[in-house]
Design an enzyme around this catalytic site. Structure first.
Site, short mmCIF file in Angstrom:
data_model
loop_
_atom_site.label_atom_id
_atom_site.label_comp_id
_atom_site.label_asym_id
_atom_site.label_seq_id
_atom_site.Cartn_x
_atom_site.Cartn_y
_atom_site.Cartn_z
N LYS A 148 -4.91 7.35 10.39
CA LYS A 148 -4.77 6.63 9.12
C LYS A 148 -5.44 7.42 8.00
O LYS A 148 -4.83 7.67 6.95
CB LYS A 148 -5.40 5.23 9.22
CG LYS A 148 -5.10 4.38 8.00
CD LYS A 148 -6.02 3.20 7.87
CE LYS A 148 -7.23 3.57 7.06
NZ LYS A 148 -8.12 2.50 6.67
N ASP A 167 -2.55 0.65 7.81
CA ASP A 167 -3.80 -0.09 7.67
C ASP A 167 -3.51 -1.55 8.04
O ASP A 167 -2.43 -1.86 8.55
CB ASP A 167 -4.36 0.04 6.24
CG ASP A 167 -3.57 -0.80 5.25
OD1 ASP A 167 -2.43 -1.21 5.58
OD2 ASP A 167 -4.08 -1.05 4.15
#
Ligand code: SF4
Length: 238
Positions: A147, A166
């Site tokens: 991420k 996320d």
């Protein structure tokens, strides 16, 4: 086979045409995915990363700080942080306890301080003080997972290496039936399969904005949602 009913004159009586159930696209059919992308683009044409930063290093630090913390809180901490320590070298020279106090309000400050200092030192020793520009190299930095690497590569370097998953993207992708997975890495793989690569960066930003503004975790505002006609989420608010 059952004989068709006949009229008195012996002709076959015309049969009523069965009403077709309205065909609504579901799942990851290309036309549906395209519709979702179109609606997101129309609703959030200027969506971008909300973390305030001036360069790739600042974005990397801000992204590490944003774990389990709001971007608003991170943006309250980072201006003073980058004023005190303007360069990667400054961070590499810090004692962990000192940095911990500077970032305390973002939560999980011990782990975050350790990761940030570890990143700074590795970047100084292995990459001549420049944030690396490949997924593989970024994943080799302490505390950096896909991420964070996708945020840095997409936003700081404009490289579409993946989709940022996320908490918002994770939730909305499932609500929109774009994935059935729960783990972020698997969700990302599903999204990368169905979304054209040139859309990956914008799609990530738009989904995150959508999650903040309308598709809230507890009470999604479906009545105002531009995706309402293509969303059949079980937890959709009526
Ligand atoms: S219709 Fe509701 S659940 Fe579906 S994407 Fe929009 S806000 Fe989220």
């Amino acid at each position: 086979m059952k004989a068709k009913p006949k009229t008195r004159a012996g002709r076959t009586r015309p049969q009523p045409v069965p009403q077709r159930a309205p065909r609504r696209l579901r799942g990851t059919q290309p036309a549906r995915v395209a519709g979702i992308l179109k609606r997101l683009q129309a609703a959030y044409p200027h969506a971008k990363c909300a973390l305030v930063h001036r360069n790739a290093w600042q974005l990397l630090v801000a992204t590490i700080l944003s774990a389990q913390c709001t971007d608003t809180r991170v943006n309250m901490v980072t201006p003073e942080l980058f004023r005190k320590y303007p360069t990667i070298h400054d961070f590499a020279a810090l004692h962990q306890e000192v940095l911990e106090q500077d970032i305390r309000s973002t939560g999980f400050f011990r782990n975050k301080a350790k990761a940030i200092i570890g990143c700074a030192r590795k970047i100084m020793t292995d990459f001549l003080g420049r944030v690396p520009e490949t997924m593989e190299q970024l994943l080799g930095l302490p505390g950096v997972a896909r991420k964070t690497a996708n945020v840095v590569l997409g936003t700081a370097f404009g490289m579409a290496t993946g989709v940022v998953v996320d908490t918002h993207v994770q939730r909305i992708a499932r609500r929109l039936d774009l994935t059935k997975q729960e783990a972020p890495e698997k969700i990302e793989q599903d999204l990368m399969r169905i979304i054209p690569q040139e859309k990956w960066i914008d799609f990530s930003h738009q989904m995150i904005w959508h999650g903040r503004q309308l598709c809230l975790a507890r009470r999604p505002r479906c009545g105002q949602c531009p995706l309402d006609d293509v969303c059949y989420a079980a937890d959709k608010a009526t």
